[in-house]
Write a protein that holds these residues in place. Structure first.
Motif, PDB file in Angstrom:
ATOM      1  N   MET A   1       2.481   4.736   3.075  1.00  0.00           N
ATOM      2  CA  MET A   1       1.421   5.411   3.597  1.00  0.00           C
ATOM      3  C   MET A   1       1.231   6.329   4.713  1.00  0.00           C
ATOM      4  SD  MET A   1      -1.403   3.979   1.934  1.00  0.00           S
ATOM      5  CE  MET A   1      -2.572   4.267   3.007  1.00  0.00           C
ATOM      6  N   ALA A   2       0.608   7.131   4.539  1.00  0.00           N
ATOM      7  CA  ALA A   2       0.571   8.181   5.850  1.00  0.00           C
ATOM      8  C   ALA A   2       1.148   7.543   7.172  1.00  0.00           C
ATOM      9  CB  ALA A   2      -0.213   9.068   5.852  1.00  0.00           C
TER      10      ALA A   2
ATOM     11  N   ASP B   1       0.920  -1.155   0.035  1.00  0.00           N
ATOM     12  CA  ASP B   1       0.049  -0.111   0.098  1.00  0.00           C
ATOM     13  C   ASP B   1       0.863   1.354  -0.006  1.00  0.00           C
ATOM     14  OD1 ASP B   1      -2.339  -1.427   0.233  1.00  0.00           O
ATOM     15  OD2 ASP B   1      -2.409  -1.528   2.192  1.00  0.00           O
ATOM     16  N   ASN B   2       0.560   2.331  -0.708  1.00  0.00           N
ATOM     17  CA  ASN B   2       1.165   3.586  -0.970  1.00  0.00           C
ATOM     18  C   ASN B   2       0.354   4.689  -1.219  1.00  0.00           C
ATOM     19  OD1 ASN B   2       1.333   4.059  -4.065  1.00  0.00           O
ATOM     20  ND2 ASN B   2       1.826   1.892  -3.640  1.00  0.00           N
ATOM     21  N   GLN B   3       0.688   5.663  -1.153  1.00  0.00           N
ATOM     22  CA  GLN B   3      -0.275   6.878  -1.640  1.00  0.00           C
ATOM     23  C   GLN B   3       0.221   7.603  -2.905  1.00  0.00           C
ATOM     24  OE1 GLN B   3      -1.426   8.553   2.856  1.00  0.00           O
ATOM     25  NE2 GLN B   3       0.051   9.931   1.627  1.00  0.00           N
ATOM     26  N   GLY B   4       0.797   6.853  -3.614  1.00  0.00           N
ATOM     27  CA  GLY B   4       1.003   7.038  -5.073  1.00  0.00           C
ATOM     28  C   GLY B   4       2.356   7.889  -5.219  1.00  0.00           C
ATOM     29  N   GLY B   5       2.473   8.800  -6.151  1.00  0.00           N
ATOM     30  CA  GLY B   5       3.577   9.433  -6.754  1.00  0.00           C
ATOM     31  C   GLY B   5       3.778  10.782  -5.662  1.00  0.00           C
ATOM     32  N   TRP B   6       4.764  11.223  -5.941  1.00  0.00           N
ATOM     33  CA  TRP B   6       5.318  12.635  -4.975  1.00  0.00           C
ATOM     34  C   TRP B   6       4.846  13.719  -5.686  1.00  0.00           C
ATOM     35  CZ3 TRP B   6       6.354  11.614  -0.202  1.00  0.00           C
ATOM     36  CH2 TRP B   6       7.006  10.215   0.257  1.00  0.00           C
ATOM     37  N   LEU B   7       4.540  14.719  -5.047  1.00  0.00           N
ATOM     38  CA  LEU B   7       4.036  15.952  -5.745  1.00  0.00           C
ATOM     39  C   LEU B   7       5.180  16.644  -6.166  1.00  0.00           C
ATOM     40  CD1 LEU B   7       1.332  17.301  -3.529  1.00  0.00           C
ATOM     41  CD2 LEU B   7       1.055  16.106  -5.669  1.00  0.00           C
ATOM     42  N   ALA B   8       6.567  16.580  -5.445  1.00  0.00           N
ATOM     43  CA  ALA B   8       7.678  17.073  -5.559  1.00  0.00           C
ATOM     44  C   ALA B   8       8.468  16.333  -6.597  1.00  0.00           C
ATOM     45  CB  ALA B   8       8.259  17.595  -4.406  1.00  0.00           C
TER      46      ALA B   8
ATOM     47  N   ASN C   1      12.223  10.935   6.476  1.00  0.00           N
ATOM     48  CA  ASN C   1      12.274  11.191   4.987  1.00  0.00           C
ATOM     49  C   ASN C   1      12.436   9.792   4.348  1.00  0.00           C
ATOM     50  OD1 ASN C   1      12.351  13.674   6.112  1.00  0.00           O
ATOM     51  ND2 ASN C   1      13.893  14.370   4.657  1.00  0.00           N
ATOM     52  N   VAL C   2      11.365   8.940   4.076  1.00  0.00           N
ATOM     53  CA  VAL C   2      11.358   7.619   3.792  1.00  0.00           C
ATOM     54  C   VAL C   2      10.653   7.588   2.244  1.00  0.00           C
ATOM     55  CG1 VAL C   2      10.836   5.127   3.789  1.00  0.00           C
ATOM     56  CG2 VAL C   2      11.600   6.451   5.586  1.00  0.00           C
ATOM     57  N   THR C   3      11.293   7.038   1.241  1.00  0.00           N
ATOM     58  CA  THR C   3      10.570   6.889   0.018  1.00  0.00           C
ATOM     59  C   THR C   3      10.557   5.326  -0.389  1.00  0.00           C
ATOM     60  OG1 THR C   3       9.931   7.358  -2.255  1.00  0.00           O
ATOM     61  CG2 THR C   3      12.392   7.131  -1.354  1.00  0.00           C
ATOM     62  N   VAL C   4       9.509   4.798  -1.214  1.00  0.00           N
ATOM     63  CA  VAL C   4       9.478   3.453  -1.569  1.00  0.00           C
ATOM     64  C   VAL C   4      10.062   3.295  -2.952  1.00  0.00           C
ATOM     65  CG1 VAL C   4       8.292   1.457  -2.512  1.00  0.00           C
ATOM     66  CG2 VAL C   4       7.406   2.883  -0.390  1.00  0.00           C
TER      67      VAL C   4
ATOM     68  N   ARG D   1      11.817  -1.162   0.068  1.00  0.00           N
ATOM     69  CA  ARG D   1      11.692  -2.038  -1.170  1.00  0.00           C
ATOM     70  C   ARG D   1      10.010  -2.135  -1.065  1.00  0.00           C
ATOM     71  NH1 ARG D   1      16.422  -4.148   0.289  1.00  0.00           N
ATOM     72  NH2 ARG D   1      18.112  -3.872  -1.511  1.00  0.00           N
ATOM     73  N   LYS D   2       9.419  -1.965   0.091  1.00  0.00           N
ATOM     74  CA  LYS D   2       8.132  -2.334   0.369  1.00  0.00           C
ATOM     75  C   LYS D   2       7.590  -1.328   1.295  1.00  0.00           C
ATOM     76  CE  LYS D   2       7.491  -7.219  -1.430  1.00  0.00           C
ATOM     77  NZ  LYS D   2       7.032  -8.555  -0.939  1.00  0.00           N
ATOM     78  N   SER D   3       6.472  -0.922   1.072  1.00  0.00           N
ATOM     79  CA  SER D   3       5.798   0.001   1.990  1.00  0.00           C
ATOM     80  C   SER D   3       5.751  -0.723   3.582  1.00  0.00           C
ATOM     81  CB  SER D   3       4.482   0.458   1.865  1.00  0.00           C
ATOM     82  OG  SER D   3       3.884   1.470   2.600  1.00  0.00           O
ATOM     83  N   GLY D   4       6.110  -0.238   4.369  1.00  0.00           N
ATOM     84  CA  GLY D   4       5.906  -0.850   5.901  1.00  0.00           C
ATOM     85  C   GLY D   4       7.392  -1.617   6.445  1.00  0.00           C
ATOM     86  N   GLU D   5       8.105  -1.773   5.525  1.00  0.00           N
ATOM     87  CA  GLU D   5       9.403  -2.365   5.881  1.00  0.00           C
ATOM     88  C   GLU D   5      10.064  -1.629   7.002  1.00  0.00           C
ATOM     89  OE1 GLU D   5      11.138  -5.130   2.131  1.00  0.00           O
ATOM     90  OE2 GLU D   5      12.065  -3.137   2.732  1.00  0.00           O
ATOM     91  N   THR D   6      10.739  -2.426   8.120  1.00  0.00           N
ATOM     92  CA  THR D   6      11.363  -1.674   8.889  1.00  0.00           C
ATOM     93  C   THR D   6      12.899  -1.265   8.713  1.00  0.00           C
ATOM     94  OG1 THR D   6      12.022  -3.670   9.995  1.00  0.00           O
ATOM     95  CG2 THR D   6       9.735  -2.461  10.977  1.00  0.00           C
TER      96      THR D   6
END
Length: 241
Positions: free
Chosen positions: A211-212, A164-171, A220-223, A182-187
């Motif tokens: 996800m929020a 699950d993710n919130q889509g692309g970045w606005l910036a 400052n994490v990105t998938v 690599r995956k949303s939620g990985e520690t």
């Protein structure tokens, strides 16, 4: 010379198999044997274009001795891989359509001793012999790869596999990114490096917002995921049958 079997190529599921280094006996090969073997390997590939054959031979003759030995070893493996793929899919081993790219691939492969990158070059040569997933731009891109970019790309997941993710970045810029997963939620947070920037520049990887409230704001994490172009490139440089 020891040939690699078909199942020893790069694994595209994200784990990656340990690519083998060039066998020691390759470096001990005499020049006479290298030249003779090279001539026999190239002749069937260039039989319909004598000019290409002469050009490749001239390039080969200007290599230093160790490069000649590695080139022969690499082409021998590449031809075997191409024949295996062609046989399974009912294709023919052909004269490469993009002669310049083919010659550059041989030259680069003869200079490369990193196990993963060397195997990628071998597989890219093989792909040109059946015109399967190959594009000339892949040669230029692979020549800019370090082992870090190669292993990073292999390790990434496709977009539909990152959770699950919130889509692309606005910036559009990523100067603020410190970590990626690599995956949303990985520690396990990975440091954002220049290799990440390069894969995005080549359009082989891209980012999604997790996800929020998944991570702390200051982290400052990105998938980071592998794109369709990244998959096409990996298919061309893998020994996928």
């Amino acid at each position: 010379m020891t040939k690699q079997t078909d199942n020893e190529g790069l694994d595209l599921i994200g784990l990656g198999k340990l690519a083998k280094a060039i066998p020691e006996d390759v470096y001990k090969q005499t020049t006479e044997v290298a030249v003779s073997t090279f001539t026999k390997l190239i002749a069937p590939i260039t039989e319909s274009t004598s000019g290409l054959g002469r050009y490749i031979r001239q390039k080969f003759d200007h290599m230093v001795e160790v490069e000649k030995a590695i080139a022969v070893y690499s082409i021998q493996n590449a031809v075997a891989k191409a024949e295996a793929k062609a046989g399974k899919h009912g294709l023919d081993v052909i004269t490469p359509i993009h002669a310049k790219s083919f010659i550059m691939s041989i030259e680069e492969c003869a200079k490369e001793t990193d196990p993963t990158l060397h195997e990628m070059w071998e597989n890219l040569i093989a792909d040109q012999l059946i015109n399967n997933n190959f594009h000339p731009h892949f040669v230029k891109i692979l020549s800019h790869f370090s082992p870090a970019e190669a292993r990073l790309l292999i390790s990434l997941h496709n977009r539909n596999e990152v959770g699950d993710n919130q889509g692309g970045w606005l910036a559009s810029g990523h100067e603020w990114v410190l970590h990626w997963v690599r995956k949303s939620g990985e520690t396990q947070l990975n440091n954002w490096t220049y290799s990440c920037d390069l894969l995005r520049e080549f359009h082989f990887a891209d980012t999604l917002a997790p996800m929020a409230n998944t991570y702390k704001v200051e982290e400052n994490v990105t998938v980071l995921f592998r794109t369709k172009s990244g998959n096409a490139f990996l298919k061309a440089v893998s020994n996928e049958i």
